[in-house]
Design a protein around this motif. Sequence first.
Motif, mmCIF file in Angstrom:
data_model
loop_
_atom_site.group_PDB
_atom_site.id
_atom_site.type_symbol
_atom_site.label_atom_id
_atom_site.label_comp_id
_atom_site.label_asym_id
_atom_site.label_seq_id
_atom_site.Cartn_x
_atom_site.Cartn_y
_atom_site.Cartn_z
ATOM 1 N N TYR A 1 27.230 -22.470 39.870
ATOM 2 C CA TYR A 1 27.884 -23.380 38.931
ATOM 3 C C TYR A 1 28.148 -24.748 39.547
ATOM 4 O O TYR A 1 28.365 -24.884 40.747
ATOM 5 C CB TYR A 1 29.183 -22.755 38.419
ATOM 6 C CG TYR A 1 28.916 -21.706 37.366
ATOM 7 C CD1 TYR A 1 28.897 -22.034 36.015
ATOM 8 C CD2 TYR A 1 28.635 -20.396 37.737
ATOM 9 C CE1 TYR A 1 28.618 -21.082 35.049
ATOM 10 C CE2 TYR A 1 28.350 -19.434 36.774
ATOM 11 C CZ TYR A 1 28.346 -19.781 35.431
ATOM 12 O OH TYR A 1 28.045 -18.846 34.467
ATOM 13 N N PHE A 2 28.105 -25.773 38.677
ATOM 14 C CA PHE A 2 28.334 -27.152 39.122
ATOM 15 C C PHE A 2 29.202 -27.883 38.108
ATOM 16 O O PHE A 2 29.340 -27.459 36.952
ATOM 17 C CB PHE A 2 27.006 -27.889 39.323
ATOM 18 C CG PHE A 2 26.079 -27.850 38.134
ATOM 19 C CD1 PHE A 2 26.182 -28.776 37.099
ATOM 20 C CD2 PHE A 2 25.091 -26.880 38.042
ATOM 21 C CE1 PHE A 2 25.338 -28.746 36.009
ATOM 22 C CE2 PHE A 2 24.221 -26.823 36.949
ATOM 23 C CZ PHE A 2 24.353 -27.762 35.925
ATOM 24 N N ASP A 3 29.778 -29.023 38.568
ATOM 25 C CA ASP A 3 30.665 -29.794 37.696
ATOM 26 C C ASP A 3 29.905 -30.923 37.013
ATOM 27 O O ASP A 3 28.665 -30.978 37.065
ATOM 28 C CB ASP A 3 31.870 -30.325 38.483
ATOM 29 C CG ASP A 3 31.479 -31.323 39.574
ATOM 30 O OD1 ASP A 3 30.348 -31.876 39.536
ATOM 31 O OD2 ASP A 3 32.309 -31.567 40.476
ATOM 32 N N ALA A 4 30.635 -31.826 36.381
ATOM 33 C CA ALA A 4 30.017 -32.890 35.585
ATOM 34 C C ALA A 4 29.164 -33.837 36.414
ATOM 35 O O ALA A 4 28.349 -34.579 35.862
ATOM 36 C CB ALA A 4 31.104 -33.681 34.856
ATOM 37 N N TYR A 5 29.339 -33.821 37.733
ATOM 38 C CA TYR A 5 28.546 -34.697 38.603
ATOM 39 C C TYR A 5 27.577 -33.912 39.472
ATOM 40 O O TYR A 5 27.063 -34.417 40.465
ATOM 41 C CB TYR A 5 29.471 -35.566 39.452
ATOM 42 C CG TYR A 5 30.265 -36.524 38.597
ATOM 43 C CD1 TYR A 5 29.716 -37.740 38.185
ATOM 44 C CD2 TYR A 5 31.536 -36.184 38.139
ATOM 45 C CE1 TYR A 5 30.418 -38.597 37.358
ATOM 46 C CE2 TYR A 5 32.258 -37.043 37.310
ATOM 47 C CZ TYR A 5 31.683 -38.244 36.925
ATOM 48 O OH TYR A 5 32.380 -39.095 36.093
ATOM 49 N N GLY A 6 27.352 -32.664 39.105
ATOM 50 C CA GLY A 6 26.370 -31.861 39.817
ATOM 51 C C GLY A 6 26.841 -31.330 41.147
ATOM 52 O O GLY A 6 26.033 -30.838 41.945
ATOM 53 N N GLN A 7 28.157 -31.369 41.387
ATOM 54 C CA GLN A 7 28.690 -30.851 42.644
ATOM 55 C C GLN A 7 29.058 -29.368 42.472
ATOM 56 O O GLN A 7 29.484 -28.949 41.399
ATOM 57 C CB GLN A 7 29.930 -31.649 43.064
ATOM 58 C CG GLN A 7 29.637 -33.124 43.310
ATOM 59 C CD GLN A 7 28.531 -33.320 44.333
ATOM 60 O OE1 GLN A 7 28.630 -32.860 45.468
ATOM 61 N NE2 GLN A 7 27.467 -34.008 43.931
ATOM 62 N N PRO A 8 28.890 -28.569 43.527
ATOM 63 C CA PRO A 8 29.164 -27.130 43.414
ATOM 64 C C PRO A 8 30.609 -26.834 43.012
ATOM 65 O O PRO A 8 31.543 -27.496 43.493
ATOM 66 C CB PRO A 8 28.891 -26.606 44.831
ATOM 67 C CG PRO A 8 28.039 -27.646 45.480
ATOM 68 C CD PRO A 8 28.441 -28.951 44.884
#
Length: 329
Positions: free
Chosen positions: A252-259
């Motif tokens: 899974y990742f957040d809105a900025y593609g970070q884990p």
Amino acid sequence: MMSRPTTAEEIRLLTKVSKLYYEEDMRQDEIVARLNLSRSKVSRLLQQARDEGIVRITVLEPTGIYADLETRLEKYYRLQEAVIVEAHQPESQAVVSREIGVAAASYLARTIQADDTIGISWGSTLNEMVENLEPMNLPNAQVVQIIGGIGRPEAEIHATDLCRRMSRRLGCNMALLPAPGIVDDQKTRSVFLADSHVHRTMSLFPSIRAVFVGIGAPTADSVMMRDGSILTQSEMEGLLASGAIGDIALRYFDAYGQPVVSDLDERVIGMEYSELSKVALKVGVAGGPRKATAILGALRGQLIDVLITDHVTAVHLLEAVPQSKMREH
């Protein structure tokens, strides 16, 4: 730098050469003979005609072709390639997935190499890609299952079934990952990782040149929740509370593609975030209603190199580009 035409004769010659070449379909050597000019002179005149605006070349996009959208996505999100298909029923996830899957099958057939090692995750759109692959004969290639089985084994979107069917279509070898995609705890995961067959497949991850992945969105009506055997409601709520907006192979990742780190990471059997980032070509195959936010996060984090999607989703992705960045291009 060529000087601007100043006399009527110079302009006439520019126009004459241009009409013969572009409208009469004459070759440059035929123009040389007809007008008694040197070949280099003809080449210079044709280039000058374009520079001066006497000749303007316009590529007209046929209906259903979105080359301009593709170019803009490639520029703004630094993609190697964007492939956009027309969504004839954009409100229907099933129809859009089928259309994207057809395009993904064509892309795979165009780019696969004779001795390739290709990874595949799971999902409805990837199922459509595999279903639409034309039979090939690539005995030296290999398909690798990058995540354990997710959901019910009899489902077409199950990772094991996708890998097996894909290898049959391509006429190539396969490496299955004989383990669940998610287990109950870290101890159970360690037991599976110790299995020689699981270890053998996972040892192939560094040799994968290209990986085809779906991009999931953590919503109540997603396959993850509808299946009933993958994630619990509380687990999904926990991921959302941590900022998760999408996943690739259950990472899974957040809105900025970070884990988005959670205990789920210690229970997933498959390619890890760091391993995925090292794959030379990461192809995201996703689109349809409610997927734009997840795809946008993947693009912002540069988690994929190629995006295959539909034109409605593509427009949403471009609308998310800041105006200042738009002006740069």
